[in-house]
Design a protein around this motif. Sequence first.
Motif, short mmCIF file in Angstrom:
data_model
loop_
_atom_site.label_atom_id
_atom_site.label_comp_id
_atom_site.label_asym_id
_atom_site.label_seq_id
_atom_site.Cartn_x
_atom_site.Cartn_y
_atom_site.Cartn_z
N ASN A 104 38.68 15.26 56.13
CA ASN A 104 37.76 14.36 56.86
C ASN A 104 37.12 13.29 55.98
OD1 ASN A 104 37.85 15.48 59.60
ND2 ASN A 104 36.98 17.30 58.62
N LYS A 105 37.66 13.07 54.80
CA LYS A 105 37.10 12.04 53.92
C LYS A 105 37.36 10.66 54.50
CE LYS A 105 37.49 14.66 49.65
NZ LYS A 105 38.06 14.70 48.29
N GLN A 106 36.46 9.73 54.18
CA GLN A 106 36.60 8.35 54.58
C GLN A 106 36.44 7.48 53.33
OE1 GLN A 106 34.40 7.31 58.28
NE2 GLN A 106 33.57 9.38 58.08
N LEU A 107 37.08 6.32 53.35
CA LEU A 107 36.94 5.39 52.24
C LEU A 107 36.34 4.10 52.76
CD1 LEU A 107 37.50 4.82 49.20
CD2 LEU A 107 39.67 3.80 49.93
N PHE A 108 35.28 3.64 52.10
CA PHE A 108 34.72 2.33 52.40
C PHE A 108 35.34 1.33 51.45
CE2 PHE A 108 31.58 -1.06 51.71
CZ PHE A 108 31.57 -1.58 53.01
N VAL A 109 36.00 0.34 52.02
CA VAL A 109 36.67 -0.72 51.26
C VAL A 109 35.89 -2.01 51.51
CG1 VAL A 109 38.84 -1.96 50.91
CG2 VAL A 109 38.88 0.44 51.66
N PRO A 110 35.15 -2.50 50.51
CA PRO A 110 34.31 -3.68 50.74
C PRO A 110 35.12 -4.97 50.81
CG PRO A 110 34.11 -2.95 48.47
CD PRO A 110 35.01 -1.97 49.16
N ARG A 111 34.47 -6.02 51.24
CA ARG A 111 35.09 -7.35 51.22
C ARG A 111 35.52 -7.66 49.79
NH1 ARG A 111 31.89 -11.39 55.34
NH2 ARG A 111 31.89 -9.99 57.12
N GLY A 112 36.61 -8.39 49.66
CA GLY A 112 37.11 -8.73 48.33
C GLY A 112 38.10 -7.71 47.79
N PHE A 113 38.57 -6.82 48.64
CA PHE A 113 39.55 -5.81 48.24
C PHE A 113 40.77 -5.90 49.14
CE2 PHE A 113 35.99 -4.22 46.06
CZ PHE A 113 36.38 -3.22 45.18
N ALA A 114 41.94 -5.71 48.54
CA ALA A 114 43.16 -5.50 49.32
C ALA A 114 43.21 -4.02 49.67
CB ALA A 114 44.39 -5.90 48.51
N HIS A 115 43.84 -3.71 50.80
CA HIS A 115 43.88 -2.33 51.27
C HIS A 115 45.27 -2.01 51.78
CE1 HIS A 115 43.58 0.70 54.53
NE2 HIS A 115 42.96 1.34 53.56
N GLY A 116 45.70 -0.77 51.53
CA GLY A 116 46.97 -0.30 52.07
C GLY A 116 47.00 1.21 52.10
N PHE A 117 48.00 1.73 52.82
CA PHE A 117 48.15 3.18 52.84
C PHE A 117 49.60 3.56 53.05
CE2 PHE A 117 47.08 1.97 57.18
CZ PHE A 117 47.93 2.73 57.99
N ALA A 118 49.97 4.69 52.44
CA ALA A 118 51.30 5.27 52.59
C ALA A 118 51.15 6.53 53.42
CB ALA A 118 51.90 5.60 51.23
N VAL A 119 51.97 6.65 54.45
CA VAL A 119 51.89 7.79 55.36
C VAL A 119 52.68 8.96 54.78
CG1 VAL A 119 52.32 8.57 57.71
CG2 VAL A 119 51.60 6.20 57.29
N LEU A 120 52.03 10.10 54.66
CA LEU A 120 52.62 11.28 54.03
C LEU A 120 53.04 12.36 55.02
CD1 LEU A 120 50.18 11.51 50.97
CD2 LEU A 120 52.37 10.29 51.14
N GLN A 121 52.68 12.20 56.30
CA GLN A 121 53.07 13.16 57.35
C GLN A 121 53.42 12.39 58.62
OE1 GLN A 121 49.98 16.03 58.15
NE2 GLN A 121 50.01 16.88 56.09
#
Length: 177
Positions: A104-121
């Motif tokens: 249930n963790k969440q990540l706050f990504v502020p303005r000025g950041f690139a964001h991406g994710f790789a799906v593992l399931q």
Amino acid sequence: MNITHTPLAGCFVIEPQVFGDARGSFMESYNEQKFPADVHFVQDNQSVSQKGVLRGLHFQTGEHAQAKLVRVIRGEVLDVAVDVRPNSETFGQHFSIILNAENNKQLFVPRGFAHGFAVLQDDTIFAYKCDNFYNKDAESGIIYNDPEIAIDWMLNEDEIILSDKDKLLPNLKSLSL
């Protein structure tokens, strides 16, 4: 709610308190009064993806920049934030974390950041809040395998599934920020 700061200023991990019993569980996924950043979220987005899908690295530029609060409702991802603030001491550095339906963790990504994710399931549901509306003319990004950033996406190269648009993203050095 437990807040853990990452090595990238302004980027942090949130672990909500989960209450469980024989009926199931309950957690508060967001509370503006308790949130440790001065943001006002205006849009919620959600995607469903299969294992191997890699979305990113994306960001919005200028007045359309977005902060995001990301989480996984079902499944698991490797979530990545890259500092693209030109004057930042951590410019070009990244932070990655496993987000899944169990932790249930969440990540706050502020303005000025690139964001991406790789799906593992397979059948992963990824949800996020944005503090600014999407603007097609302001979209930008960085190629996922930029050697300067050197992200370990926890997938073999032949497992990675990219959109045609993401295959054409430039490396960080090519961007004019």
